[in-house]
Scaffold this motif. Structure first.
Motif, PDB file in Angstrom:
ATOM      1  N   LYS A  86       1.344  -1.284  -0.319  1.00  0.00           N
ATOM      2  CA  LYS A  86       0.173  -0.206  -0.129  1.00  0.00           C
ATOM      3  C   LYS A  86       0.816   1.421   0.145  1.00  0.00           C
ATOM      4  CE  LYS A  86      -3.623  -1.981   2.421  1.00  0.00           C
ATOM      5  NZ  LYS A  86      -4.661  -2.102   3.488  1.00  0.00           N
ATOM      6  N   VAL A  87       0.574   2.285  -0.979  1.00  0.00           N
ATOM      7  CA  VAL A  87       1.271   3.192  -1.090  1.00  0.00           C
ATOM      8  C   VAL A  87       0.568   4.457  -0.206  1.00  0.00           C
ATOM      9  CG1 VAL A  87       2.537   4.900  -2.418  1.00  0.00           C
ATOM     10  CG2 VAL A  87       2.636   2.354  -2.937  1.00  0.00           C
ATOM     11  N   TYR A  88       0.552   4.922   0.643  1.00  0.00           N
ATOM     12  CA  TYR A  88      -0.080   6.016   1.179  1.00  0.00           C
ATOM     13  C   TYR A  88      -0.272   7.331   0.077  1.00  0.00           C
ATOM     14  CZ  TYR A  88      -1.262  10.979   3.827  1.00  0.00           C
ATOM     15  OH  TYR A  88      -2.144  11.754   4.434  1.00  0.00           O
ATOM     16  N   ALA A  89       0.852   7.448  -0.987  1.00  0.00           N
ATOM     17  CA  ALA A  89       0.159   8.783  -2.400  1.00  0.00           C
ATOM     18  C   ALA A  89      -0.943   8.092  -3.035  1.00  0.00           C
ATOM     19  CB  ALA A  89       1.627   8.947  -3.449  1.00  0.00           C
ATOM     20  N   ASP A  90      -1.048   6.787  -2.983  1.00  0.00           N
ATOM     21  CA  ASP A  90      -2.700   6.331  -3.459  1.00  0.00           C
ATOM     22  C   ASP A  90      -3.389   6.831  -3.241  1.00  0.00           C
ATOM     23  OD1 ASP A  90      -1.393   4.888  -5.100  1.00  0.00           O
ATOM     24  OD2 ASP A  90      -1.432   2.892  -4.610  1.00  0.00           O
ATOM     25  N   ASN A  91      -3.568   7.407  -2.117  1.00  0.00           N
ATOM     26  CA  ASN A  91      -4.869   8.176  -1.250  1.00  0.00           C
ATOM     27  C   ASN A  91      -5.219   9.449  -1.990  1.00  0.00           C
ATOM     28  OD1 ASN A  91      -5.125   6.206   0.753  1.00  0.00           O
ATOM     29  ND2 ASN A  91      -4.013   7.165   2.417  1.00  0.00           N
ATOM     30  N   PHE A  92      -4.789  10.005  -2.671  1.00  0.00           N
ATOM     31  CA  PHE A  92      -4.067  11.160  -3.159  1.00  0.00           C
ATOM     32  C   PHE A  92      -4.385  11.070  -4.872  1.00  0.00           C
ATOM     33  CE2 PHE A  92      -2.529  11.886   0.989  1.00  0.00           C
ATOM     34  CZ  PHE A  92      -3.760  12.592   1.484  1.00  0.00           C
ATOM     35  N   ARG A  93      -4.553   9.497  -5.181  1.00  0.00           N
ATOM     36  CA  ARG A  93      -4.562   9.599  -7.225  1.00  0.00           C
ATOM     37  C   ARG A  93      -5.432  10.133  -7.826  1.00  0.00           C
ATOM     38  NH1 ARG A  93      -4.939   3.719  -8.923  1.00  0.00           N
ATOM     39  NH2 ARG A  93      -5.728   4.120  -7.054  1.00  0.00           N
ATOM     40  N   TYR A  94      -5.076  11.280  -9.032  1.00  0.00           N
ATOM     41  CA  TYR A  94      -5.916  11.888  -9.923  1.00  0.00           C
ATOM     42  C   TYR A  94      -7.714  10.291 -10.037  1.00  0.00           C
ATOM     43  CZ  TYR A  94      -8.738  14.001 -13.825  1.00  0.00           C
ATOM     44  OH  TYR A  94      -9.434  14.039 -14.236  1.00  0.00           O
ATOM     45  N   GLY A  95      -7.045   8.956 -10.404  1.00  0.00           N
ATOM     46  CA  GLY A  95      -7.962   8.710 -11.060  1.00  0.00           C
ATOM     47  C   GLY A  95      -8.568   7.334 -10.091  1.00  0.00           C
ATOM     48  N   ARG A  96      -8.406   7.944  -8.864  1.00  0.00           N
ATOM     49  CA  ARG A  96      -8.773   7.100  -7.398  1.00  0.00           C
ATOM     50  C   ARG A  96     -10.184   6.270  -8.427  1.00  0.00           C
ATOM     51  NH1 ARG A  96      -8.524   7.899  -1.855  1.00  0.00           N
ATOM     52  NH2 ARG A  96      -9.869   6.710  -0.853  1.00  0.00           N
ATOM     53  N   ILE A  97     -10.364   5.365  -7.405  1.00  0.00           N
ATOM     54  CA  ILE A  97     -12.092   4.772  -7.810  1.00  0.00           C
ATOM     55  C   ILE A  97     -12.983   5.123  -6.807  1.00  0.00           C
ATOM     56  CG2 ILE A  97     -12.730   2.350  -7.754  1.00  0.00           C
ATOM     57  CD1 ILE A  97     -10.564   1.709  -9.188  1.00  0.00           C
ATOM     58  N   GLU A  98     -12.314   4.300  -5.740  1.00  0.00           N
ATOM     59  CA  GLU A  98     -12.978   5.229  -4.211  1.00  0.00           C
ATOM     60  C   GLU A  98     -13.454   6.333  -4.533  1.00  0.00           C
ATOM     61  OE1 GLU A  98      -9.672   3.676  -3.500  1.00  0.00           O
ATOM     62  OE2 GLU A  98     -10.896   1.604  -3.740  1.00  0.00           O
ATOM     63  N   ASN A  99     -14.182   7.165  -3.107  1.00  0.00           N
ATOM     64  CA  ASN A  99     -14.528   8.694  -3.194  1.00  0.00           C
ATOM     65  C   ASN A  99     -13.887   8.803  -2.154  1.00  0.00           C
ATOM     66  OD1 ASN A  99     -17.161   8.757  -5.240  1.00  0.00           O
ATOM     67  ND2 ASN A  99     -18.281   7.833  -4.044  1.00  0.00           N
ATOM     68  N   TRP A 100     -13.651  10.216  -2.058  1.00  0.00           N
ATOM     69  CA  TRP A 100     -13.064  10.564  -0.440  1.00  0.00           C
ATOM     70  C   TRP A 100     -14.183  11.495   0.248  1.00  0.00           C
ATOM     71  CZ3 TRP A 100      -8.159  11.290   0.362  1.00  0.00           C
ATOM     72  CH2 TRP A 100      -7.252  12.168   1.466  1.00  0.00           C
ATOM     73  N   THR A 101     -13.860  11.186   1.163  1.00  0.00           N
ATOM     74  CA  THR A 101     -14.810  10.800   2.191  1.00  0.00           C
ATOM     75  C   THR A 101     -14.209  11.964   3.805  1.00  0.00           C
ATOM     76  OG1 THR A 101     -13.305   8.983   3.826  1.00  0.00           O
ATOM     77  CG2 THR A 101     -14.885   8.045   1.845  1.00  0.00           C
ATOM     78  N   HIS A 102     -13.512  13.224   2.771  1.00  0.00           N
ATOM     79  CA  HIS A 102     -13.850  13.963   4.459  1.00  0.00           C
ATOM     80  C   HIS A 102     -13.842  15.183   3.886  1.00  0.00           C
ATOM     81  CE1 HIS A 102      -9.660  12.885   4.708  1.00  0.00           C
ATOM     82  NE2 HIS A 102      -9.475  13.900   5.027  1.00  0.00           N
TER      83      HIS A 102
END
Length: 102
Positions: A86-102
């Motif tokens: 797991k990479v922490y930077a994936d939380n802020f990736r542009y093509g992220r599949i999951e919704n940002w939740t906060h």
């Protein structure tokens, strides 16, 4: 004299696999434990219960037991689970599949 050959599971207090890579040979108790009359601690006259032999591979542990004439039970470890990095930077990736939740 009977022994158990197994690979220990990792403890809940560690995140790595450092102490769970070697194979252990432990002897089964020949004499049951009894409480000490003075202190009440459980004890035994069986000194083999204190011995734990470590081997790098299962084959070496089995070969040692067979060479010494020790009856043994072999416990196979559970299958190795694959860890997905797991990479922490994936939380802020542009093509992220999951919704940002906060």
């Amino acid at each position: 004299m009977r022994a158990r050959i197994y690979r220990p599971a990792k403890t809940a207090m560690q995140s790595g696999q450092a102490t769970s890579q070697e194979w252990l040979l432990e002897f089964e108790p020949a004499v049951p434990q009894r409480p000490d009359p003075l202190m009440g601690w459980a004890g035994s006259s069986d000194t083999r219960r204190q011995i734990t032999l470590q081997f790098p591979t299962r084959e070496e542990a089995v070969a040692y037991a067979q060479a010494q004439g020790i009856e043994f039970d072999l416990e196979l470890p559970p299958p190795v689970r694959a860890l997905r990095p797991k990479v922490y930077a994936d939380n802020f990736r542009y093509g992220r599949i999951e919704n940002w939740t906060h």
